[in-house]
Design a protein around this motif. Sequence first.
Motif, PDB file in Angstrom:
ATOM      1  N   SER A  33       0.817  -1.215   0.000  1.00  8.96           N
ATOM      2  CA  SER A  33       0.000   0.000   0.000  1.00  8.96           C
ATOM      3  C   SER A  33       0.851   1.266   0.000  1.00  8.96           C
ATOM      4  O   SER A  33       1.918   1.300   0.624  1.00  8.96           O
ATOM      5  CB  SER A  33      -0.885   0.016   1.250  1.00  8.96           C
ATOM      6  OG  SER A  33      -1.505   1.273   1.390  1.00  8.96           O
ATOM      7  N   PRO A  34       0.354   2.312  -0.645  1.00 10.88           N
ATOM      8  CA  PRO A  34       1.016   3.615  -0.473  1.00 10.88           C
ATOM      9  C   PRO A  34       0.654   4.197   0.883  1.00 10.88           C
ATOM     10  O   PRO A  34      -0.292   3.745   1.527  1.00 10.88           O
ATOM     11  CB  PRO A  34       0.401   4.454  -1.591  1.00 10.88           C
ATOM     12  CG  PRO A  34      -0.959   3.882  -1.782  1.00 10.88           C
ATOM     13  CD  PRO A  34      -0.845   2.410  -1.478  1.00 10.88           C
ATOM     14  N   GLU A  35       1.365   5.220   1.276  1.00  8.68           N
ATOM     15  CA  GLU A  35       1.101   5.884   2.558  1.00  8.68           C
ATOM     16  C   GLU A  35      -0.268   6.572   2.541  1.00  8.68           C
ATOM     17  O   GLU A  35      -0.980   6.584   3.534  1.00  8.68           O
ATOM     18  CB  GLU A  35       2.218   6.902   2.829  1.00  8.68           C
ATOM     19  CG  GLU A  35       2.044   7.774   4.072  1.00  8.68           C
ATOM     20  CD  GLU A  35       2.315   7.036   5.378  1.00  8.68           C
ATOM     21  OE1 GLU A  35       2.563   5.820   5.369  1.00  8.68           O
ATOM     22  OE2 GLU A  35       2.250   7.704   6.432  1.00  8.68           O
ATOM     23  N   ILE A  36      -0.625   7.122   1.384  1.00  9.47           N
ATOM     24  CA  ILE A  36      -1.896   7.846   1.268  1.00  9.47           C
ATOM     25  C   ILE A  36      -2.544   7.465  -0.062  1.00  9.47           C
ATOM     26  O   ILE A  36      -1.861   7.380  -1.084  1.00  9.47           O
ATOM     27  CB  ILE A  36      -1.665   9.373   1.301  1.00  9.47           C
ATOM     28  CG1 ILE A  36      -1.064   9.798   2.644  1.00  9.47           C
ATOM     29  CG2 ILE A  36      -2.978  10.133   1.054  1.00  9.47           C
ATOM     30  CD1 ILE A  36      -0.668  11.263   2.716  1.00  9.47           C
ATOM     31  N   ALA A  37      -3.845   7.261  -0.032  1.00  9.04           N
ATOM     32  CA  ALA A  37      -4.577   6.993  -1.277  1.00  9.04           C
ATOM     33  C   ALA A  37      -5.645   8.060  -1.452  1.00  9.04           C
ATOM     34  O   ALA A  37      -6.217   8.554  -0.473  1.00  9.04           O
ATOM     35  CB  ALA A  37      -5.231   5.616  -1.204  1.00  9.04           C
TER      36      ALA A  37
ATOM     37  N   ASN B  63       6.025   3.406   1.330  1.00  7.33           N
ATOM     38  CA  ASN B  63       5.482   2.442   2.288  1.00  7.33           C
ATOM     39  C   ASN B  63       6.497   2.316   3.418  1.00  7.33           C
ATOM     40  O   ASN B  63       7.669   2.045   3.184  1.00  7.33           O
ATOM     41  CB  ASN B  63       5.261   1.084   1.615  1.00  7.33           C
ATOM     42  CG  ASN B  63       4.718   0.049   2.596  1.00  7.33           C
ATOM     43  OD1 ASN B  63       5.386  -0.310   3.561  1.00  7.33           O
ATOM     44  ND2 ASN B  63       3.509  -0.419   2.358  1.00  7.33           N
ATOM     45  N   LEU B  64       6.021   2.539   4.638  1.00 12.46           N
ATOM     46  CA  LEU B  64       6.925   2.558   5.794  1.00 12.46           C
ATOM     47  C   LEU B  64       6.854   1.265   6.608  1.00 12.46           C
ATOM     48  O   LEU B  64       7.202   1.258   7.768  1.00 12.46           O
ATOM     49  CB  LEU B  64       6.596   3.756   6.692  1.00 12.46           C
ATOM     50  CG  LEU B  64       6.613   5.149   6.051  1.00 12.46           C
ATOM     51  CD1 LEU B  64       6.353   6.231   7.096  1.00 12.46           C
ATOM     52  CD2 LEU B  64       7.941   5.429   5.364  1.00 12.46           C
TER      53      LEU B  64
ATOM     54  N   SER C 174      11.895   0.467   4.596  1.00 11.62           N
ATOM     55  CA  SER C 174      10.803   1.233   3.987  1.00 11.62           C
ATOM     56  C   SER C 174      11.194   1.507   2.540  1.00 11.62           C
ATOM     57  O   SER C 174      12.378   1.542   2.206  1.00 11.62           O
ATOM     58  CB  SER C 174      10.623   2.605   4.649  1.00 11.62           C
ATOM     59  OG  SER C 174      10.859   2.553   5.999  1.00 11.62           O
ATOM     60  N   ILE C 175      10.200   1.714   1.700  1.00 13.23           N
ATOM     61  CA  ILE C 175      10.503   2.010   0.291  1.00 13.23           C
ATOM     62  C   ILE C 175       9.796   3.293  -0.140  1.00 13.23           C
ATOM     63  O   ILE C 175       8.813   3.707   0.467  1.00 13.23           O
ATOM     64  CB  ILE C 175      10.093   0.843  -0.640  1.00 13.23           C
ATOM     65  CG1 ILE C 175       8.613   0.473  -0.456  1.00 13.23           C
ATOM     66  CG2 ILE C 175      10.996  -0.353  -0.434  1.00 13.23           C
ATOM     67  CD1 ILE C 175       8.101  -0.559  -1.448  1.00 13.23           C
TER      68      ILE C 175
END
Length: 668
Positions: free
Chosen positions: A536-540, A561-562, A607-608
């Motif tokens: 998942s991304p940090e924010i969608a 992604n953390l 994290s990426i």
Amino acid sequence: MDKMYPPARKDFISLTLTDPNCYIYNNGKHRKQSCWRKWKQLSRLQRSLILFLLALSLVLALLSYSRISEPSTGLSETEEWLQMNGGRLKATFPGVNLKPVVGPDPVTEMKGINVPVFQKPPINKKIPNKRGPPSLQKNWNVSHSFVVGREKPQQNKEEENGEKEKKLVSWRGAMIEADQITELPPSASEKVDVAIPAPAIPAEGVPVTASTGPVDRLEAVRDAFRHAWKGYKDYAWGHDELKPISKSFSEWFGLGLTLIDSLDTMWIMGLKEEFAEARQWIEKELSFNQNVDVNLFETTIRVLGGLLSTYHLTGDQLFLDKAKDLGSRLMPAFKTPSKIPFSDVNIGKGTAHPPRWTSDSSMAEVTSIQLEFRELSRLTQEPRFKEVVDEVMKQVHNLPGKHDGLIPMFINTNSGQFSHRGIYTLGARADSYYEYLLKQWLQGGKTEDELLEDYIEAINGVRKHLVRQTGPHHLTFVGELSHNRFNPKMDHLVCFLPGTLALGAHNDVPGDHMDLAGQLMETCHHMYTQMETGLSPEIAHFNLYATDSNDIIVKPADRHNLLRPETVESLFYMYRFTKDPKYREWGWEILQSFNKYTKVADGGYTSINNVRDPENPEPRDKMESFFLGETLKYFYLLFSDDTELLSLDKYVFNTEAHPLPIWPTPPK
Ligand code: DMJ
């Protein structure tokens, strides 16, 4: 986001362009002279401060210019990508050896599991990232070494080359580089990544793969933990966080954060040797008598929470003694005019202060320390710990300015009033307020009615103002309200909500919360499956219109992604309460994606920066302590068949996944 500005000093303002006496552009020569005289009258310190602020504004302006000018992947490319059906991707990180890089994970393959294979992106799809530090660039081959207020662990190449140390900011549970803050104001020219069109949501009754099989999933989680721990032990032992790529560490508070956050996970997984070594470090090395500023909330949920839960699991007095020492040292934070605590405490000096430039504290932070302080009070028989945090809840309960139970993001420590009103979110700065309303009520044996009332009212407010469905596939999501305008933006952090709603429903909280939990769980799952890395991304952002077939939109600045836990956390609750095997399957897919794209060969996970690019997800060189404290723990509990292992009728998990007992007798 930390939108905090310098205080408005009278003498300072009189010199700025807001002062008509100094309004150079329109007011002519006479005014100019007046302005110059004023400048000369200022002290050296004041002049330096002004020059510094001007320089800072210039730098910020330049940064935002380069951000706006950043090219981004467009929809047509994504669609083109979908039509292509090439071979496997080679996920390579120049100069970095992530394991595994191609195809099946050797570990899972040995065990007869096929690792999902991603489709090949179109040639030239990757557009170089012009913005930001070398870590964001494709040819990044060295990591950064951040040390906040403490001795540097090691010099890296960047520093040798004279590059400046990056500025770190606290972003809800993670220290990130200031230039990686994701909530920059949207700009018209900002391009977005559009998610792969949603696969049809499986119809009810469609059989899913059995959760048990030839692979021992619990052992796979233990393997992941051992691998993460190896990196921490080899390169960051006793320090806060591992930097797995540069094989170094970063220090946040200097309290062995990862080690303490991991204690109960190791105990639960039965990793006795690792646990024994960590215990020895706590006994011999850990001292809270340090001249260091710590964040009250982070230290409470990670360190105090970790020590208390480990005390409960092991019965070892060492952990309670340490918890009591730390709890006492955090108490100065509550000495404010309003009794709403400051964000920062110096645990050696016994002083506390708000963040620079503001006297506000964030709402989630002041209302998500209660489970831990209340439990400390019960164990030590010292009422003071409970009194200070109950006072905060009492004040917030009575405070005017809520919006159908929803709270603003900040509170002022002088006045005790809400500040920065008008923005309502279940994400950063507010999230765990809602979580702790329910959990405190459960902790206290369902006797504190005000907590339940506030929780029910808040969830009604969430339904009324924040819950919407996407146009294309009717995914239910929780957006934000910003000065009466709905913003279809959801932080990954909000994925704690399905789990909390399910926990409430399990405890007979009225209001059909389980339905909403199930729908939101689906959406959080889509936030993973619709990304090319399966992470998942940090924010969608969500698409409210039926005209486009994509539900999820990811802005370039939100693609990181953390290693966060919230979705896995909710999958654990959903599985425990429904026993629907699909939740385990979803968790298993996520674990494999973590193994495929974030595992670092010599130990640790990172994290990426880019969940949209399986070819180069761009490692960030940071393993957050919550990956071991929360994410891996929830994976383990999700796959465990032992429902008595931390029964949800006997324990509440704090917001950092540290289990604390539900009290046998109600609070006084
Ligand atoms: C953790 O520290 C906690 O879960 C907190 O509530 C939110 N942020 C991180 C994990 O994402």
